[in-house]
Write a protein that holds these residues in place. Structure first.
Motif, PDB file in Angstrom:
ATOM      1  N   ILE A 119       0.383  -7.116   8.835  1.00  0.00           N
ATOM      2  CA  ILE A 119       0.214  -7.365   7.405  1.00  0.00           C
ATOM      3  C   ILE A 119      -0.604  -6.239   6.781  1.00  0.00           C
ATOM      4  O   ILE A 119      -0.288  -5.750   5.691  1.00  0.00           O
ATOM      5  N   PHE A 120      -1.621  -5.784   7.492  1.00  0.00           N
ATOM      6  CA  PHE A 120      -2.436  -4.689   6.962  1.00  0.00           C
ATOM      7  C   PHE A 120      -1.583  -3.439   6.749  1.00  0.00           C
ATOM      8  O   PHE A 120      -1.653  -2.791   5.705  1.00  0.00           O
ATOM      9  N   LEU A 121      -0.754  -3.107   7.738  1.00  0.00           N
ATOM     10  CA  LEU A 121       0.096  -1.920   7.598  1.00  0.00           C
ATOM     11  C   LEU A 121       1.085  -2.097   6.447  1.00  0.00           C
ATOM     12  O   LEU A 121       1.301  -1.181   5.647  1.00  0.00           O
ATOM     13  N   ALA A 122       1.658  -3.288   6.351  1.00  0.00           N
ATOM     14  CA  ALA A 122       2.603  -3.559   5.263  1.00  0.00           C
ATOM     15  C   ALA A 122       1.909  -3.406   3.915  1.00  0.00           C
ATOM     16  O   ALA A 122       2.478  -2.848   2.966  1.00  0.00           O
ATOM     17  N   ALA A 123       0.666  -3.876   3.845  1.00  0.00           N
ATOM     18  CA  ALA A 123      -0.080  -3.788   2.588  1.00  0.00           C
ATOM     19  C   ALA A 123      -0.309  -2.326   2.206  1.00  0.00           C
ATOM     20  O   ALA A 123      -0.176  -1.954   1.046  1.00  0.00           O
ATOM     21  N   LEU A 124      -0.636  -1.499   3.195  1.00  0.00           N
ATOM     22  CA  LEU A 124      -0.821  -0.066   2.917  1.00  0.00           C
ATOM     23  C   LEU A 124       0.446   0.534   2.336  1.00  0.00           C
ATOM     24  O   LEU A 124       0.424   1.269   1.345  1.00  0.00           O
ATOM     25  N   PHE A 125       1.574   0.191   2.951  1.00  0.00           N
ATOM     26  CA  PHE A 125       2.866   0.711   2.517  1.00  0.00           C
ATOM     27  C   PHE A 125       3.161   0.330   1.062  1.00  0.00           C
ATOM     28  O   PHE A 125       3.539   1.168   0.244  1.00  0.00           O
ATOM     29  N   PHE A 126       2.951  -0.949   0.745  1.00  0.00           N
ATOM     30  CA  PHE A 126       3.251  -1.409  -0.613  1.00  0.00           C
ATOM     31  C   PHE A 126       2.306  -0.818  -1.646  1.00  0.00           C
ATOM     32  O   PHE A 126       2.709  -0.488  -2.756  1.00  0.00           O
ATOM     33  N   SER A 127       1.033  -0.695  -1.264  1.00  0.00           N
ATOM     34  CA  SER A 127       0.083  -0.245  -2.284  1.00  0.00           C
ATOM     35  C   SER A 127       0.274   1.229  -2.608  1.00  0.00           C
ATOM     36  O   SER A 127      -0.078   1.662  -3.694  1.00  0.00           O
ATOM     37  N   LEU A 128       0.845   1.966  -1.684  1.00  0.00           N
ATOM     38  CA  LEU A 128       1.148   3.361  -1.984  1.00  0.00           C
ATOM     39  C   LEU A 128       2.068   3.427  -3.206  1.00  0.00           C
ATOM     40  O   LEU A 128       1.851   4.200  -4.137  1.00  0.00           O
ATOM     41  N   PHE A 129       3.082   2.550  -3.209  1.00  0.00           N
ATOM     42  CA  PHE A 129       3.992   2.494  -4.357  1.00  0.00           C
ATOM     43  C   PHE A 129       3.270   2.020  -5.608  1.00  0.00           C
ATOM     44  O   PHE A 129       3.459   2.553  -6.695  1.00  0.00           O
ATOM     45  N   ARG A 130       2.453   0.986  -5.407  1.00  0.00           N
ATOM     46  CA  ARG A 130       1.767   0.399  -6.547  1.00  0.00           C
ATOM     47  C   ARG A 130       0.810   1.420  -7.173  1.00  0.00           C
ATOM     48  O   ARG A 130       0.682   1.516  -8.388  1.00  0.00           O
TER      49      ARG A 130
END
Lengths: 379, 305
Positions: B238-249
């Motif tokens: 989940i932490f890695l997924a969050a990093l991925f999404f926040s890059l876009f955000r």
């Protein structure tokens, strides 16, 4: 047979009324608290009776009277609001009947609005074509979650939520385009009024002078669609197949119904209904799209959920519950805004949805009471 | 580049906290679509607490306001727990109701406190921010890192975690060995309220000094759901997924200040759309091997086989 059907309908209606009543009671309590803090802040002596009076006269009365508080003008607003609400209610309700939760009505409504605006402001087509255009745009936006559900097994709720936001941002971009969009009026920072660009794109007038302002036939179109939907769902093979999928996907498949096709079809129709609703609203000339300040999804889509739940997804019931929701929203806007924010109407409708989530429980409890009364305690 | 890092870090810990909350709830068998609403309520409570204690020491402000956000989140999530566990309501509909209700409640309270018709609340976010080597960080990053480890330990290394997970997979089997399914599911939802409340506050407080509650938390709670699914209901993923999404955000915030992106002259909306599009692509690609808890969304019925 017929008797048990009426009894079931009666129970459903009673349960809905309990939800509404509970919602209104909680709304009144909120008003009381706000009135109390408002009066106490003034620092003058007061009694509890003053608080109750303020809560009633400055807030609750308007809420109960809805558009009739300022008739005839506000009645027109109430009806103008009810037409798209019926459509989003039908959109959510239709999906419910086929076993899907269309939380994407808000997005389909938004994209439908874009469709209506493109067909009216750019192509300058007659109103009925614009309405179909709105429905078409909404249908596409509804079909996407259906497709994801049918072929990739992704819950339609998740997809619909994502596409709600994608739709909102896309519509804002296209209606604005840095101020260069042909739909955008730089002076008012809204899209152009339909009547100014293409007169025959506006939905025809009702032809009554009662409201002192033009009112369109939108509400009758919405009611007509509700009736059509009622017939389709209850009297046709097509409707039966869709409902069968909703009750049990596996049994429907066993009975030879193409369940993948039906999921996509239900979502497409559901989206078309929401889009059509946006058409009814934006082609009525009551409001324009505001691309710069529309940072949240139109509440019409989410109110559609309350409307559908309150009516247990029955198309005829949806007409009534849409009128109710638009009644209290219109009323909410007329409360004394210094004391009571109009969002109290949203609080009430939120409470109603929350209660509707376990409406079944009420219905079963009521059922028990009924059977006990009628048959002397035997089941 | 530093800005990109700042915002990516900021958003990734928000998304991670909330997604971890969702994970606890779903692992216990309750779909928590109300995360968006829990974030709004938590954020509102945190902001109000910050304002109320404006004269206290920074340490106090940080501790108490985060506690307030957490407690508010828990209380609000109890409404979901009550409806879906005790009354066996439809969890998706109950959650949707709470989302709608949260924004409405926040607007009513914010307008009332302002005494005007504006739902915008100002606050001082100084106590939450600190600098390390020129990179602006906030307390939620530290807190988030701790909570990530704690979440992992609780979920996988304790008896509670094992019991909670069993209720999300097969509650009847869990009950047969004496586990109280109701209690476990309540625990799951309460954890999600705690993390969601803090997450909401973490989204609002460090970034700006004034928040318009009309926008709620602009879809962050829903993104967190996608993060949770992409993270396959496992803490570190989940932490890695969050990093991925926040890059876009984060790109949406700083597109203007990156020369390469600014040249494209894309409207801001395109960047706003990106995390949602990315989440759909990711969901589509991972759907076939999804490891969702088997019993999520199904009300617990003792008699069911």
């Amino acid at each position: 047979m017929n008797n048990s059907k009426t009894a079931a309908a009666l129970k459903t209606m009673l349960a809905a009324l309990i939800c509404i009543l509970a919602g209104l009671v909680i709304g009144f309590i909120v008003l009381l608290v706000l009135a109390y803090t408002g009066i106490a802040a003034k620092g003058e002596p007061f009694t509890m009776l003053d608080v109750i009076k303020t809560a009633y006269n400055d807030g609750f009365k308007q809420l109960l009277m809805g558009g009739f508080y300022l008739k005839p003008r506000a009645v027109r607003n109430e009806i103008a609001l009810a037409a798209p609400l019926i459509m989003t209610g039908l959109s959510v309700g239709f999906a419910f009947k086929t076993g899907l939760f269309n939380i994407g009505a808000a997005g389909q409504y938004t994209v439908g609005a874009l469709g209506a605006l493109i067909f009216a402001l750019i192509f300058k087509l007659p109103w009925y074509v614009c309405l179909l255009g709105a429905a078409l745009f909404g249908a596409v936006w509804g079909a996407i979650p259906g497709f994801f559900k049918a072929y990739l097994n992704i819950n339609e709720v998740i997809t619909a939520i994502m596409f709600n936001w994608i739709g909102l941002y896309a519509v804002n971009t296209l209606t604005y385009m840095g101020g260069n969009s042909p739909m955008y009026n730089l002076k008012t920072t809204k899209t152009w009024p339909i009547a100014a660009k293409s007169e025959w794109s506006v939905i025809p007038d009702l032809g009554t002078t009662y409201f002192k302002k033009p009112a369109t036939i939108a509400i009758f179109l919405a009611v007509a669609i509700a009736l059509v939907l009622y017939v389709v769902l209850n009297k046709t093979t097509f409707g039966y197949e869709l409902k069968a999928c909703g009750l049990s996907k596996t049994s429907a498949k066993y009975a030879g119904i193409n369940e993948k096709r039906n999921i996509i079809l239900s979502m497409t129709i559901s989206g078309a209904l929401a889009g059509f609703g946006a058409g009814l609203y934006y082609l009525s000339g009551v409001a324009e799209w505001q691309p710069l300040v529309s940072t949240v999804l139109p509440s019409m889509g989410f109110d559609g959920i309350s409307v559908a739940l309150l009516a247990s997804s029955n198309p005829i019931g949806i007409i009534l519950s849409a009128l109710f929701i638009s009644h209290i929203s219109t009323g909410g806007g007329m409360m004394n805004a210094n004391l009571f924010p109009p969002e109290i109407a949203d609080v009430i409708s939120g409470v109603i949805i929350y209660l509707c989530a376990f409406l079944m429980l009420f219905r079963n409890a009521l059922g028990r009471i009924f059977t006990r009364k009628n048959k002397g305690g035997t089941k | 580049m530093q800005l990109l890092m700042k915002y990516t870090l900021l958003y990734s810990f928000v998304l991670m906290l909330v997604a971890l909350g969702g994970m606890f709830s779903e692992r216990s068998g309750i779909i928590n679509i109300a995360l968006e609403g829990i974030m709004v309520i938590g954020g509102l409570a945190g902001v109000l607490a910050t304002n109320m204690m404006a004269n206290s020491s920074p340490m106090m402000i940080v501790t108490v306001s985060i506690l307030c956000a957490a407690i508010a989140g828990i209380l609000y999530s109890l409404m979901l727990a009550f409806a879906s566990i005790n009354l066996k309501a439809d969890q998706t509909i109950g959650g949707t109701a709470l989302n709608i209700l949260a924004t409405a409640i926040a607007m009513v309270i914010a307008k009332r406190i302002n005494g005007t018709q504006s739902p915008r609340i100002d606050y001082n976010n100084g106590p939450f921010i600190f600098d390390i080597g020129g990179l602006s960080l906030n307390v939620f990053i530290v807190l988030g890192a701790v909570l990530l480890v704690v979440s992992y330990v609780v979920l996988y290394k304790t008896r509670l975690g094992l019991r909670l997970r069993s209720c999300g997979e097969h509650p009847q089997a869990a009950a047969s060995v004496g586990i109280n399914v109701f209690k476990m599911r309540y625990t799951g939802v309460i954890f999600s309220g705690l993390l969601g409340g803090i997450g909401g506050f973490a989204y609002i407080a460090p970034a700006v000094q004034s928040w318009n509650f009309e926008v709620g938390v602009s879809g962050m709670g829903f993104l967190a759901l996608a993060v949770m699914i992409f993270g396959q209901w496992k803490p570190f993923r989940i932490f890695l997924a969050a990093l991925f999404f926040s890059l876009f955000r984060a790109m949406a915030n700083i597109a203007d200040s990156i020369p390469f992106l600014a040249q494209l002259h894309w409207p801001k909306e395109i960047y706003n759309m990106m995390p949602f599009i990315a989440s759909m692509v990711v969901l589509a690609l991972t759907s076939k091997k999804s490891r969702a808890p088997k019993a999520e969304g199904i009300p617990y019925d003792k008699g069911m086989r």
